[in-house]
Design a protein around this motif. Structure first.
Motif, PDB file in Angstrom:
ATOM      1  N   ARG A 193      -5.384  12.753 -12.363  1.00 29.27           N
ATOM      2  CA  ARG A 193      -5.224  11.895 -11.167  1.00 29.27           C
ATOM      3  C   ARG A 193      -3.782  11.922 -10.662  1.00 29.27           C
ATOM      4  O   ARG A 193      -3.532  11.927  -9.457  1.00 29.27           O
ATOM      5  CB  ARG A 193      -5.632  10.458 -11.486  1.00 29.27           C
ATOM      6  CG  ARG A 193      -7.124  10.189 -11.376  1.00 29.27           C
ATOM      7  CD  ARG A 193      -7.436   8.764 -11.780  1.00 29.27           C
ATOM      8  NE  ARG A 193      -6.795   7.801 -10.900  1.00 29.27           N
ATOM      9  CZ  ARG A 193      -7.356   7.298  -9.816  1.00 29.27           C
ATOM     10  NH1 ARG A 193      -8.578   7.659  -9.465  1.00 29.27           N
ATOM     11  NH2 ARG A 193      -6.723   6.424  -9.062  1.00 29.27           N
ATOM     12  N   HIS A 216       0.840  -1.206   0.000  1.00 30.54           N
ATOM     13  CA  HIS A 216       0.000   0.000   0.000  1.00 30.54           C
ATOM     14  C   HIS A 216       0.870   1.249   0.000  1.00 30.54           C
ATOM     15  O   HIS A 216       0.632   2.185  -0.773  1.00 30.54           O
ATOM     16  CB  HIS A 216      -0.926   0.009   1.219  1.00 30.54           C
ATOM     17  CG  HIS A 216      -1.760   1.260   1.308  1.00 30.54           C
ATOM     18  ND1 HIS A 216      -2.872   1.469   0.514  1.00 30.54           N
ATOM     19  CD2 HIS A 216      -1.623   2.385   2.059  1.00 30.54           C
ATOM     20  CE1 HIS A 216      -3.392   2.652   0.781  1.00 30.54           C
ATOM     21  NE2 HIS A 216      -2.649   3.226   1.723  1.00 30.54           N
ATOM     22  N   SER A 243       2.643  12.461  -6.242  1.00 33.39           N
ATOM     23  CA  SER A 243       3.712  11.474  -6.128  1.00 33.39           C
ATOM     24  C   SER A 243       5.039  12.064  -6.594  1.00 33.39           C
ATOM     25  O   SER A 243       5.071  12.976  -7.421  1.00 33.39           O
ATOM     26  CB  SER A 243       3.388  10.240  -6.970  1.00 33.39           C
ATOM     27  OG  SER A 243       2.212   9.625  -6.512  1.00 33.39           O
ATOM     28  N   ARG A 262       2.756   1.484  -3.550  1.00 33.63           N
ATOM     29  CA  ARG A 262       1.942   1.828  -4.712  1.00 33.63           C
ATOM     30  C   ARG A 262       1.278   3.197  -4.571  1.00 33.63           C
ATOM     31  O   ARG A 262       1.014   3.865  -5.563  1.00 33.63           O
ATOM     32  CB  ARG A 262       0.898   0.734  -4.961  1.00 33.63           C
ATOM     33  CG  ARG A 262       1.546  -0.557  -5.440  1.00 33.63           C
ATOM     34  CD  ARG A 262       0.569  -1.700  -5.559  1.00 33.63           C
ATOM     35  NE  ARG A 262       1.247  -2.926  -5.948  1.00 33.63           N
ATOM     36  CZ  ARG A 262       0.686  -4.124  -5.945  1.00 33.63           C
ATOM     37  NH1 ARG A 262      -0.582  -4.261  -5.573  1.00 33.63           N
ATOM     38  NH2 ARG A 262       1.377  -5.194  -6.313  1.00 33.63           N
ATOM     39  N   SER A 263       1.024   3.623  -3.344  1.00 28.97           N
ATOM     40  CA  SER A 263       0.435   4.952  -3.161  1.00 28.97           C
ATOM     41  C   SER A 263       1.492   6.045  -3.318  1.00 28.97           C
ATOM     42  O   SER A 263       1.162   7.225  -3.422  1.00 28.97           O
ATOM     43  CB  SER A 263      -0.223   5.062  -1.777  1.00 28.97           C
ATOM     44  OG  SER A 263       0.747   4.920  -0.748  1.00 28.97           O
ATOM     45  N   SER A 264       2.770   5.646  -3.342  1.00 32.90           N
ATOM     46  CA  SER A 264       3.857   6.613  -3.500  1.00 32.90           C
ATOM     47  C   SER A 264       4.284   6.763  -4.953  1.00 32.90           C
ATOM     48  O   SER A 264       5.102   7.620  -5.275  1.00 32.90           O
ATOM     49  CB  SER A 264       5.066   6.184  -2.663  1.00 32.90           C
ATOM     50  OG  SER A 264       4.718   6.059  -1.305  1.00 32.90           O
ATOM     51  N   SER A 313      -2.310  13.151  -7.045  1.00 37.32           N
ATOM     52  CA  SER A 313      -1.586  12.206  -6.171  1.00 37.32           C
ATOM     53  C   SER A 313      -0.351  12.821  -5.524  1.00 37.32           C
ATOM     54  O   SER A 313       0.087  12.377  -4.468  1.00 37.32           O
ATOM     55  CB  SER A 313      -1.158  10.975  -6.971  1.00 37.32           C
ATOM     56  OG  SER A 313      -0.059  11.280  -7.830  1.00 37.32           O
ATOM     57  N   ALA A 351       3.014   6.965  -9.154  1.00 38.47           N
ATOM     58  CA  ALA A 351       1.873   7.309 -10.009  1.00 38.47           C
ATOM     59  C   ALA A 351       2.197   6.873 -11.429  1.00 38.47           C
ATOM     60  O   ALA A 351       3.354   6.918 -11.848  1.00 38.47           O
ATOM     61  CB  ALA A 351       1.601   8.805  -9.963  1.00 38.47           C
TER      62      ALA A 351
END
Length: 238
Positions: A123, A45, A129, A48-50, A127, A52
């Motif tokens: 998006r 998590h 990122s 992958r959230s870090s 994010s 883009a």
């Protein structure tokens, strides 16, 4: 174009596939480090959230435009409109009867291929990122949309690491580094300009060997000259 290992690198970055460990020779064990951190030592998590990604085929989820842009409802509507304005979609979304509440489950009836790619870009902007991956992100859009996406990325993510699998070589002509992958191995790695010349200072493509130089030359006289000039200008700017 196929089978070199480009998409495998992205799958490994997101840990869709894991790097082999425990081989007989430990020195052949690979790892991917981001800021010195082995990505296999952190949770999926967080990883992958870090990161883009703008993929080659844009994915649009079922639901409304608002939910697509902000699935966890963290942003105010004003912020969503600002992002849509940045990617050039504000006027279009404003013209839709339900605006942000427009259902995009059947996205082809709402957005063109280029607009869907701009939604993916929105998006990524949201994010925030620091590592952005472009997987032939502009392969299916016209050159005008390609140029707009590249310009926006350069402005918005100037302090980020951008990893691009390029469909058009001119897309990466002003990148800091290019690595050429052949059959799963990196065969060339340098600045675009350095990969095109025998010695620094040359005013035209002088490298007769090398895959990158060959690919650029094969793009045609006019295009190869454009790519070379952009690569050279960026080299000296740096």
């Amino acid at each position: 174009r196929t089978g070199a290992g480009k998409s495998s690198i992205i799958q490994a970055l997101f840990r869709m596939v894991e790097i082999d460990k425990g081989l007989s020779d430990p020195t052949t064990n690979g790892q991917i480090l981001i800021d010195g951190v082995d990505i296999q030592t952190i949770g999926l998590h967080l990883l992958r959230s870090s990161l883009a990604i703008i993929p080659q085929v844009p994915v649009v989820f079922a639901g409304t435009i608002k939910r697509y842009l902000d699935p966890f409802e963290k942003l105010e509507e004003r912020e969503l409109w600002n992002v849509l304005e940045e990617v050039g979609l504000k006027d279009y979304v404003s013209s839709l009867p339900l605006k942000l509440e427009t259902d995009i489950t059947v996205s082809n009836t709402v957005f063109s291929a280029g607009q869907k790619q701009l939604m993916c870009l929105a998006r990524v902007i949201i994010s925030k990122s620091k590592v952005i991956i472009l997987d032939e992100a502009t392969a299916n859009v016209d050159i005008e949309t390609d140029n707009f996406i590249q310009k926006t990325i350069r402005e918005k993510f100037s302090d980020c690491t951008i990893i691009t699998i390029a469909h058009r070589l001119i897309t990466i002509a002003d990148y800091d580094k290019v690595f050429v992958v052949d059959n799963g191995c990196v065969v060339e790695y340098d600045t675009p300009y350095s990969l095109l010349v025998e010695k620094i200072g040359d005013d035209q493509i002088t490298k007769t060997s090398g895959l990158f130089s060959e690919m650029v030359r094969n793009s045609g006289k006019s295009m190869s000259e454009k790519i070379f000039q952009i690569a050279k200008d960026h080299y000296y700017e740096k």
